[in-house]
Scaffold this motif. Structure first.
Motif, mmCIF file in Angstrom:
data_model
loop_
_atom_site.group_PDB
_atom_site.id
_atom_site.type_symbol
_atom_site.label_atom_id
_atom_site.label_comp_id
_atom_site.label_asym_id
_atom_site.label_seq_id
_atom_site.Cartn_x
_atom_site.Cartn_y
_atom_site.Cartn_z
ATOM 1 N N ARG A 1 0.817 -1.135 -0.028
ATOM 2 C CA ARG A 1 -0.010 0.011 -0.006
ATOM 3 C C ARG A 1 0.771 1.309 0.037
ATOM 4 O O ARG A 1 0.451 1.962 -0.805
ATOM 5 N N PHE A 2 1.814 1.235 0.969
ATOM 6 C CA PHE A 2 2.967 2.287 1.003
ATOM 7 C C PHE A 2 3.475 2.662 -0.385
ATOM 8 O O PHE A 2 3.520 3.768 -0.920
ATOM 9 N N GLY A 3 3.909 1.651 -0.998
ATOM 10 C CA GLY A 3 4.470 1.840 -2.430
ATOM 11 C C GLY A 3 3.635 2.365 -3.360
ATOM 12 O O GLY A 3 3.860 3.283 -4.146
ATOM 13 N N LEU A 4 2.168 1.820 -3.369
ATOM 14 C CA LEU A 4 1.441 2.240 -4.197
ATOM 15 C C LEU A 4 0.944 3.781 -4.261
ATOM 16 O O LEU A 4 1.120 4.509 -5.299
ATOM 17 N N ARG A 5 1.000 4.194 -3.084
ATOM 18 C CA ARG A 5 0.813 5.486 -2.643
ATOM 19 C C ARG A 5 1.996 6.388 -3.156
ATOM 20 O O ARG A 5 1.725 7.714 -3.644
#
Lengths: 323, 510, 379
Positions: A179-183
């Protein structure tokens, strides 16, 4: 066989020389993927190298040294964030400033605290990261081909080397599978999309810069606590800029970054190895030519002559809410 | 009577000195499609941004489902079941559809569950609303219509019960727009509330249940769509501003100065903005181009003035062609007597950081009058600037003052003075009085008519219908990149409003 | 709304705010001095005395300032055209080649006053050419000029090292530098000017390049504010859209601005090479190009400001040397920190204190910050 051994040796030093580049390059990847240009990689690495060696020699612990390297490097990354995220200052100017403050303060503090002309005391065993011998390395050392590759090339590096290479798949996983990477990738491409999705652009970018700080800290620690037995002034010697070049060369992708850094590390290793001796067919190649090659290649890439390097779209632009 | 989904009570919002929303009251019934119409700058988008938590109102109250709501961030709005489809899509272009949909609404840190859930949700939404889209397609490879569908899906995926669409058809082809309307009707049938912001009256008539009209930051009226007409809405939208009609005599049109033939222009995205337009302007007349903003007027002006390249067609200035390949040099066109007052004076017509006198030569800095060899002739420039300040009553009358410190009206006078005093044969003017105070409007209008009376050919593009009617000798109406009609200055507001709204003559007759 | 910061009186904009930024940079530097266990006030006194206390000090201060005027002007000219030339360092370094070749070729045949103009032309031309390539790549191929100029710094360094340990090095010598120039390539000193005021100078490299630097500062002022070309550069720098409207060619103006910037960087070479060392040595630029960034930012891109900022940095360099002598804990690298802090506070954090200053002004006199003007605006 001599040629084979020579190749193994060059590749071995390629690995050693590419590790700081790789760590710094991955560091830059986090911040630039989040839309914050960072030409302060050089300075943060230098701060990490100094803090690491200084803390290791004072507290007699390699791990405390590494910890301090990371803390100080992150602190400098946060200054960059304060200027370029909170105050929407020019990211290039802020990066330049950080490089200078780092270059000056490491020497001044080093001299004031250790009185060895800007050096930190030579690190003793236990204060630096030692080489790790992989299991069975000595046993198969004499097996032809596989022996030297395993025991010379793969075995016998410090923990930070393995960590650096482990960071490649890890970074890929973080960026593309969490999720962190996506954001993080989203905020580097279109911060307004992130904002309207109810996520704080500033906090996300700060977190990316913290990742950058951690990795440049490790890169610096590697320089002063593995490659060298202590801090020497200006020991990064432009590696932060080569890492930046590698990042562009890798088109901001983690696995490409590894290959770019290995390539640039290889050029460096070959330049050292070949010093003076002629190459077959080509003849004598000046060392300086090999040293300049990473920069020349990056310029050619940037000019769009070999593929096109497209940076994250929101890179370099402070985010301002607009209608 | 359906229960209100949203109530806005006494909303006020200012940006600096501009009051974007004044004391707005609005009630939107649950399960309806509610249209909000108004000209550009009427405050529609600001109002909706307040509702979506992008801005905070200075004062006023918002109620959602009857309960007072505090909407400080987009997150609050999403939590209250409000979704928004922005005019400029809030999508990450190199992400997949699926990634865009879960962004910000991911339930787990590792995305596995989020992605699985999003896939099944998407299938469900596809079934229920006919919103088909390939979840693994990359956004930038999708046509605009599908990108917009992703925006709608994003909102629905977050559980939106109230969906706001800001000018959704601006980027769509008519077929795509029709498809969108079918989807919106389906959403309504499922009990969702839709708020449609637009300036296209045809759309309002086609699908809304109720319509509210905004003008200059205020809410002027709310009507049941079935009980109103396009004519009434057009009048409400444009309003009857008190504008002094400038006295002018009959035009004495002379020879053709500027002839535009089959001109086609595309914007940077490749969308056709000016579609096969032909017209000409004669010496001694003012031709006004009326139209709602965004119908190709800006691109038309830029192409004629040499700033933007044209795809095809020709423009003749005094019988000689203008190079439309983009190689056209605005400087060369100036030399040939074409002066241009651009629409965007802040970024194009002026350099706000410059002193007033420096802006008084922008574009004419090649003129030997202002030069001494390679040097600027400061004395001449200053004398010239002072002269213009006097003639055009620019205040404060200090040519050394930074342009940013002048008011909108005086900034516009700086541009007009520069372009008119060059004594051009053709003057093209975009939005002559946008953001200009009332006193300056009259002055500017008189100047434009004086130009006409001196035998210049004048082209005026304005979204202010009153202005067009008051100034023009001939009025051309632009809609969707085409000229949909030509009228004389005696044409009524209602008549022009219908043309501007893209209503065909037959429909208008009904 | 596009110029949210346009509402302070000029003296506050050009005087007060830079002064606040500068003060904060020095206060932070003072903390670093405290951190190494010295008294920052005593350090400041030693620094100023070292720079201006004796004739020799003044001469050295002005020698360093000369270099920084050139590099500061170089950065500023590009910045007026909206370009960040971070390659001043490399342009100056590679220009050493042009100046060096001229000196080596003519020092035995021509007097200095003939060698000098040739060297000026050669240094400027080589610096301009080195800036031309990144400029072309920016204007035509869209490569980011900041990145390409950084790369060109390193490429320049490699070329110079190659030449100075190889072709340009006398065979008999071990040091990586050219042979020493003869009198025909040595520039006259200006120390006598300072001695006119009664000061004594032992030996200092303060030379005629200082006058050249002042002339260039004047010419840059003339260029930026008094010529058509400068007008076009500023227009493009403020608003590329307005430049397009005004018929200014983007490619042409970017190329010209960068070439002038590179030429100024190249002229910097004359000062250390012909005025001081009388040879071309490895790393003779030693960061002066980067100091130029600090000088340009502090001088608000105006030649007068740049000359003053260059003298300030000259003072730091000279006084810093004295400081290192008196306070062994503080080496000349202290200046690098100050330089970084100045870039941080006068550059990246330029607007940090502005809202406070604005609020302060507003509370004293609403008229001075343009509140009246806004009220009268209306739509």
């Amino acid at each position: 066989m001599d040629v084979f051994i020579a190749i193994v040796q060059i590749l071995d030093s390629t690995i050693r020389l590419s590790v700081p580049l790789l760590l710094a390059c991955l560091a830059g990847l986090y911040s630039e993927r989040a839309g914050v240009f960072d030409i302060g990689l050089e300075g943060k690495m230098l701060v990490g190298a100094f803090a690491g060696a200084a803390a290791a020699s004072v507290f007699h612990s390699a791990f405390l040294g590494l910890g301090m390297a990371i803390v100080m490097s992150v602190a400098f990354a946060l200054v960059h964030g304060f200027a370029s995220i909170t105050h929407r200052g020019n990211q290039i100017v802020s990066g330049v400033a950080i490089n200078f403050v780092a270059a000056g303060s490491t020497i001044i503090l080093g001299q004031a605290w250790f009185q060895q002309g800007g050096r930190t005391p030579a690190l003793q065993p236990g204060e630096r990261f030692e080489a790790i011998t992989l299991p069975g390395a000595s046993a198969i050392h004499d097996v032809p081909i596989i022996g030297p590759i395993y025991s010379e090339l793969l075995s016998g590096h410090s923990i930070l080397v393995y960590l650096a290479f482990a960071m490649v798949p890890f970074t890929w996983w973080v960026l593309f599978r969490t999720r962190f990477g996506l954001r993080l990738r989203a905020v580097g491409e279109n911060p307004a999309a992130v904002d309207t999705a109810g996520i704080s652009v500033a906090w996300l970018r700060y977190r990316a810069l913290i990742c950058t700080g951690i990795l440049t800290g490790i890169a610096g620690a590697y320089l002063s606590m593995v490659q060298n037995g202590g801090f020497v002034k200006d020991m990064t010697a432009g590696k932060g800029y080569i890492a930046l070049a590698a990042l562009i060369f890798a088109k901001w992708r983690p696995v490409n970054a590894m290959f770019a850094c290995l390539l640039f590390g290889f050029l460096d290793a070959a330049a050292i190895r070949l010093q003076g001796s002629p190459l077959p067919l080509i003849g004598k190649v000046p060392v300086q030519f090999m040293q300049a090659l990473p920069y020349v290649l990056t310029v050619i890439l940037l000019a769009g002559f070999i593929g096109k390097a497209i940076p994250p779209r929101a890179g370099g632009v402070p985010y301002v809410k607009e209608r | 009577m359906a229960q209100a989904a949203i109530e806005l009570i006494g909303i006020n919002k200012s940006f600096g000195a501009v009051r974007a929303n004044r004391d707005i009251n609005l009630e939107i019934a649950r399960g309806t499609i509610h249209g909000i119409v108004g000209e550009n700058g009427a405050g529609k988008s600001t109002l909706m941004s307040i509702l979506y938590g992008f801005y905070q109102a200075d004062s006023g109250e918002i109620r959602v489902g009857g309960k007072p709501a505090s909407i400080k961030t987009s997150n609050d709005a999403i939590a209250l079941g409000i979704g928004m489809v922005h005019q400029h899509f809030m999508l990450v272009d190199n992400f997949t559809v699926l990634e865009n949909i879960i962004l910000g609404a991911e339930s787990d840190a590792l995305l596995k569950k989020s992605i699985a859930k999003a896939r099944s949700e998407l299938e469900r939404l596809e079934r229920e609303y006919g919103l088909e889209v390939d979840p693994d397609a990359i956004i930038e490879e999708l046509p605009v219509g599908l990108q917009q569908r992703v925006e709608i899906l994003k909102a629905l995926y977050r559980g939106a019960e109230i969906l706001i669409l800001d000018e959704p058809t601006g980027v769509l082809t008519p077929a795509e727009a029709d498809h969108l309307f079918r989807i919106l009707k389906q959403l309504k049938e499922q009990g969702k509330t839709v708020v449609l912001i637009t300036h296209k009256l045809r759309e309002i008539m086609a699908i809304t249940d109720n319509v509210s009209v905004m003008r200059q930051g205020t809410m002027v009226a709310t009507r049941e769509t079935a009980k109103t007409t396009v004519g009434e809405l057009a009048e409400l939208m444009v309003g009857r501003r008190v504008l002094l009609r400038v006295e002018k005599g009959e035009a004495e049109a002379g020879a053709v100065k500027l002839a535009v033939k089959n001109l086609t222009v595309k914007d940077s995205r490749g969308v056709t903005m000016v579609d096969d337009i032909s017209f000409d302007i004669k010496a001694g007349e003012i031709v006004g181009i009326a139209g709602v903003a965004g119908n190709g007027q800006s691109e038309l002006l830029e192409a004629i003035s040499g700033i933007r390249r044209a795809v095809s067609g020709s423009v003749m200035l005094d019988g000689k062609p203008i190079d439309l390949t983009g190689a056209a040099d605005p400087g060369e066109l100036r030399d040939r007597g074409l002066a241009h007052v651009p629409e965007d004076r802040h970024h194009v017509g002026l350099v706000l950081a410059f002193e007033e006198n420096e802006n008084s030569i922008l574009g004419y800095h090649d003129d030997p009058r202002y030069l001494k060899g390679p040097f600027l002739n400061i004395d001449a420039i200053m004398a010239d600037a002072k002269d213009k300040i006097e003639k055009y009553d620019i205040r404060p009358g200090n040519p050394r003052l930074k342009t940013a410190n002048f008011s909108g009206g005086n900034q516009q006078k700086i541009v007009l003075a520069r372009e008119m005093e060059q004594d051009p044969g053709v003057l093209i003017v975009g939005q002559p009085t946008r953001g200009v105070d009332v006193g300056a409007i009259e002055f500017i209008h008189k100047r434009l008519i004086a130009m006409r009376d001196q035998g210049k050919a004048v082209l005026v593009v304005s979204v202010e219908l009153d202005e067009i009617r008051s100034l023009s000798d001939r009025i051309l109406v632009m809609f969707a990149g085409r000229i949909v009609g030509e009228r004389g200055p005696e044409a009524t507001e209602g008549e022009l409003g219908l043309l501007m709204a893209g209503v065909e003559r037959q429909e208008a007759a009904e | 709304m596009s110029t949210p910061y346009a509402k302070l009186p000029a003296w506050a904009d050009y005087g007060l705010i830079p002064l606040i930024n500068l003060s904060v940079a020095f206060i932070v530097a003072g903390f670093v001095v405290m951190l190494v266990g010295e008294n920052p006030f005593r350090a400041a006194v030693i620094l100023v005395e070292g720079a201006f206390g004796k004739g020799t000090g003044i001469a050295f201060t002005l020698f360093y300032a000369t270099t920084f005027i050139f590099t500061g002007l170089s950065v500023a000219v590009a910045a007026h055209c909206g370009l960040f030339n971070i390659g001043t360092e490399g342009q100056a370094y590679i220009a050493g080649l042009g100046v060096g070749v001229v000196c080596l070729a003519f020092d035995s045949v021509l007097p200095w006053w003939l060698t000098f103009p040739l060297a000026i032309a050669a240094g400027a031309a080589v610096g301009a050419l080195w800036a031309l390539i990144p400029a072309y790549l920016q204007a035509k191929r869209g490569s980011h000029i900041v990145i390409t100029t950084i790369m060109f710094n390193f490429i320049a360094a490699s070329i110079m090292v190659y030449l100075l340990v190889g072709p340009l090095k006398p065979a008999a010598s071990q040091a990586p530098q050219t042979r020493n120039f003869l009198a025909g390539a040595e520039l006259p000193k200006l120390n006598w000017i300072i001695e006119l005021f009664g000061a004594k100078i032992r030996s200092a490299p303060f030379n005629i390049c200082f006058l050249l630097a002042l002339v260039m500062a004047f010419l840059v002022w003339l260029l930026i504010w008094r010529t058509k070309l400068g007008y076009e550069m500023r227009t493009y720098g403020h608003s590329p859209k307005a430049a397009r409207y005004a018929g200014i060619s983007e490619t042409r103006i970017v190329l010209i601005a960068m070439m002038i910037s590179g030429a100024l960087a190249g002229m910097m070479t004359l000062n250390p090479v012909m005025g001081d060392q009388h040879n071309v040595a490895i790393d003779f630029v030693s960061g002066a190009g980067f100091v130029g960034i600090a000088v340009a930012l502090m001088g608000r891109l105006h030649p007068v400001g740049i000359v003053l900022a260059a003298i300030l940095f000259g003072m730091l360099y000279q006084g810093g040397a004295e400081l290192a002598f008196e306070m062994p804990a503080i080496s000349r690298d202290m200046i690098v920190i100050i330089q970084g802090l100045v870039i941080l506070f006068a550059g990246a954090l330029e607007h940090m204190f502005r809202p406070y200053v604005q609020a302060l002004f507003a509370s004293f006199s609403p008229r001075s910050v343009g509140i009246e003007a806004v009220k009268g605006k209306g739509a």
